[in-house]
Design an enzyme around this catalytic site. Structure first.
Site, mmCIF file in Angstrom:
data_model
loop_
_atom_site.group_PDB
_atom_site.id
_atom_site.type_symbol
_atom_site.label_atom_id
_atom_site.label_comp_id
_atom_site.label_asym_id
_atom_site.label_seq_id
_atom_site.Cartn_x
_atom_site.Cartn_y
_atom_site.Cartn_z
ATOM 1 N N ASP A 1 0.817 -1.202 0.000
ATOM 2 C CA ASP A 1 0.000 0.000 0.000
ATOM 3 C C ASP A 1 0.858 1.263 0.000
ATOM 4 O O ASP A 1 1.929 1.308 0.626
ATOM 5 C CB ASP A 1 -0.891 -0.015 1.249
ATOM 6 C CG ASP A 1 -1.759 1.208 1.376
ATOM 7 O OD1 ASP A 1 -2.620 1.411 0.507
ATOM 8 O OD2 ASP A 1 -1.570 1.979 2.343
ATOM 9 N N GLU B 1 1.279 -0.465 -5.185
ATOM 10 C CA GLU B 1 0.336 0.614 -5.455
ATOM 11 C C GLU B 1 1.171 1.892 -5.525
ATOM 12 O O GLU B 1 1.473 2.517 -4.502
ATOM 13 C CB GLU B 1 -0.720 0.730 -4.355
ATOM 14 C CG GLU B 1 -1.765 1.788 -4.677
ATOM 15 C CD GLU B 1 -2.400 2.420 -3.450
ATOM 16 O OE1 GLU B 1 -3.364 3.172 -3.621
ATOM 17 O OE2 GLU B 1 -1.926 2.187 -2.327
#
Length: 759
Positions: free
Chosen positions: A427, A480
């Protein structure tokens, strides 16, 4: 008996100011005049009287108070003293237990400590934390925690009234504190009571704890991770010999807490009922219930993987799991560690991989967590210009500290090792790469070169990816990452970050912008459709329509589509069709597969009742068939990351909003022809160039009646004809359905039949 200890030494124990209580407490051998005896000391804060018991004898040795009413001492004239017990009288209650200070065998070796200090102990989770074990034939739990700046550390729990005076830990090398507490069992609640140098007390859950209480409670739980018998050996062996870049990867992204709920009046077969505070009368499904319901659903849809939004323990439901407090503990909202193992195991036995969202970029400020863990900025930076994400209200890991890197790297390896996961989706990588991420001028500190790159974070990610692929071939590491940072998905030995895939945020933004346009305006935005191919092979991209696109007022995916009810569904089918035929692996967030109208809400179920409506049911069938097409055609996945797998047929028909292209299989002559009409106008007699003569079967049509379309097609396919085009000597004349995507494949058997009939 003459005491052998000074009052100030007793006072250090009583006031919990000794960093090695074993020097005072426990058993001590005395040799004098050729005679051996043993001195036993114990600090028992609630005791009125105490005795030493040797299990092999019936005799009890009464202890005497020394310098403090709760500090006891006793001398035993015996040649050997092993595993003695203490008998304690506390008011009307008596209890007998093994003295933890009789067990001096450390679990941590000097080599463990050395590797940890260098950041190279890849399985430090096997040493730090709470571990059921046996020492000298006595079962109990061994505790170890890193708190180098603490003055004192104690283990506290129900077993000692949450009183830090009882089980004071010993400080070892590199600031690691340890203690074996005999007779504790799996399931015990515990925390660490940590005192800083001025005596302030912090009660912390275990950074390496394998289990944690259901929020809002925050204690760690002693867990045994060896109880599950795995049945996924075939899957794991196959994974070792698989190259994911050559495989179909279609991921169903799930938030377990809002995919589906049960009522509190439907208790699970095992485990506790965990209610949802924002939804009275509802409870979370357990991992085992999710295995029974989610796995068949995903299998029916044809996805290859499930991606779980963070399942590591987190205190606040509304963070969706992205503010982690227990990095080594699967959240207890849905069950125990063994329950989560069962879920993963069942996925594998049904040929579904598991990807877990992993959050190494930041952590919350909750008092029981990592923030100021030992009274200092241990895991985070002391300078808030480096150590705080003000926009998120979180703290940033200090990647320059070896032990912090070791914590994170061992954590990633832990999930692969103990839970058999198949990949991590890392993330907020951009927030890690840039020192000035979401910071104004003056709110950040440049690196030693004067730049904004976080050099330590870059080194950390390269080291992480090198290790996880080295230990676990065939797994996935997905970034990401939303910026133009180069070589995110290139090998570390070439200077890349080493991820296997990178989310293609540019494609996602361009396509959502394009599909939100009224078709009459789409000719002016045609570049949104074609531009992605300009950079499609600069990284190993994954096309993701994720949870981020259906929250915070962005609306649901189907509500982004223009037009009437029919056109909204047709647009959505067209978007998915282009996504699954475009180069790159695929990720789709839950609810998108059946066209949920409402924006995703973490507190509610998906709107499953919509599947009673035919358009929604047909869209779900469309996704299932689209996944089946994707998985069955190597041309759609085997050469995703080079121009060898893609060729435009026509990308310049902006006026009619039509694109056509070929996808080509790796190590094969197979290819597919894809034609997309992004307007609601049917187009007849539309000529598309093809590389070979023959019959082109229409193997997929997003406008088919069974998907809710108008059923405009090409009667099973079209025969090619000679065409005076510089690039293509052959062409097929097609009818393009409105807002439709069609896929055609050269049918060599039918081609040969037609040739024979012609002759």
């Amino acid at each position: 008996m003459t005491t052998t200890i000074a009052p100030e030494q007793v006072q250090r124990i009583v006031s919990n100011q000794h960093n090695n209580p074993f020097e005072i407490l426990g058993s001590h051998c005395i040799e004098q005049d050729g005679k051996t005896s043993w001195l036993v000391r114990a600090y028992l804060p609630n005791a009125d009287a105490a005795w030493v018991i040797r299990p092999e004898e019936r005799e009890q040795y009464r202890m005497q108070s020394v310098h403090h009413p709760n500090f006891f001492e006793c001398e035993l004239d015996v040649p050997e003293l092993k595993n003695y017990q203490l008998k304690v009288k506390e008011g009307d209650r008596e209890r007998v237990f093994y003295d933890p200070y009789a067990f001096r065998s450390p679990k941590l070796t000097d080599f463990d400590i050395h590797l940890f200090a260098e950041g190279k102990h890849h399985r430090i989770y096997e040493k730090l934390g709470a571990h059921p074990t046996e020492i000298n034939g006595v079962k109990g739990v061994y505790f170890a925690v890193w708190a180098p700046n603490a003055r004192n550390v104690s283990v506290i729990g129900n077993f000692n009234y949450w009183d830090g005076r009882h089980h004071q830990m010993k400080r070892g090398g590199n600031g690691i504190w340890e203690l074996f507490i005999p007779e504790l069992e799996v399931g015990e609640l515990y925390k660490y009571e940590i005192k800083n140098n001025v005596g302030h007390i912090y009660e912390k859950s275990d950074p390496y704890g394998f289990g944690q209480e259901v929020r809002p409670s925050t204690a760690s739980i002693v867990a045994d991770l060896s109880t599950h018998t795995w049945g996924d050996g075939d899957w794991m062996e196959k994974r070792r010999h698989t190259e994911p870049q050559d495989q179909p990867i279609s991921i169903y992204e799930v938030h377990l807490g809002s995919w589906l709920h049960a009522g509190v009046d439907e208790p699970p077969e095992t485990g506790q009922v965990v209610e949802i505070s924002e939804k009275p009368g509802a409870r979370f499904l357990t991992y085992r219930e999710l295995a029974d319901r989610l796995i068949p659903y995903v299998k029916e849809l044809g996805f290859t993987h499930i991606e779980l939004m963070p399942v590591a323990e987190h205190p606040f439901d509304g963070s969706w799991g992205y503010q982690v407090a227990g990095y080594f503990a699967p959240t207890s909202r849905f069950g125990t560690p063994a329950d989560f193992m069962y879920f993963v195991d069942q996925c594998h036995q049904n040929d579904i991989g598991i990807i877990v969202d992993w959050v190494p970029g930041h952590f919350p400020k909750d008092a029981h967590g990592l923030a100021r863990f030992d009274g200092t900025e241990l895991y985070e930076h002391a300078d808030p210009r480096k150590g705080e994400h003000k926009g998120w209200g979180t703290l940033v890991f200090n990647y320059s500290r070896h032990e912090v890197q070791n914590f994170l790297i061992s954590n990633a390896l832990f999930w692969f090792d103990k839970y058999h996961i198949d990949g991590v989706r890392v993330d907020a990588v951009a927030s890690m790469l840039y020192l000035d991420y979401d910071r104004k001028p003056g709110e950040w500190v440049p690196n030693h070169h004067g730049g904004n790159e976080n050099i330590e974070a870059v080194d950390f990610m390269r080291h992480l990816n090198t290790l996880i692929f080295g230990y676990y071939p065939g797994i996935l590491s997905i970034a990401e990452e939303s910026t133009a940072w180069p070589m995110v998905s290139r090998p570390t030995y070439l200077g890349g970050l080493g991820f296997s895939f990178k989310w293609n945020m540019g494609w996602m933004h361009d396509m959502l912008n394009y599909f939100s346009q009224d078709p009459v305006h789409r000719p002016y935005h045609h570049n949104n459709v074609t531009f992605s191919i300009m950079y499609a092979f600069s990284e190993n991209f994954m096309l993701a329509l994720s949870h981020d696109e259906v929250v915070h007022g962005k609306g649901s995916l189907i509500n982004k589509m223009p037009g009437d009810h029919w056109q909204k569904f047709a647009n959505l089918r067209s978007l998915f069709g282009y996504m699954f035929t475009h180069p790159g692996k695929k990720t789709l967030f839950m609810g998108m597969e059946f066209g949920q109208w409402r924006e995703w809400n973490v507190w509610n179920d998906l709107d499953w009742w919509l599947l009673e409506s035919e358009p929604h049911h047909r869209l779900k069938q469309y996704i299932s068939d689209l996944n089946a097409l994707y998985r069955s055609e190597p041309a759609l996945y085997s050469e995703d990351f080079s121009f060898d797998g893609f060729e435009w047929i026509s990308c310049d028909d902006a006026h009619q909003s039509v694109v056509s292209f070929m996808r080509k299989a790796k190590h094969s002559d197979e290819f597919l022809v894809i034609v997309c009409n992004f307007t609601p106008i049917p187009r007849h007699n539309y000529w598309v160039g093809v590389p070979q003569p023959g019959f082109y079967a229409e193997i997929f049509n997003s406008d088919a009646e069974k998907y809710g379309g108008s059923n405009l097609g090409n009667f099973g396919g079209k025969q090619s004809f000679e065409w005076g085009n510089n690039r293509f000597s052959q062409a097929i004349e097609l009818s393009l359905p409105p807002l439709g995507v069609i896929v055609l494949k050269l049918d060599e058997r039918k081609t040969l039949t037609l040739e024979a009939e012609t002759k």
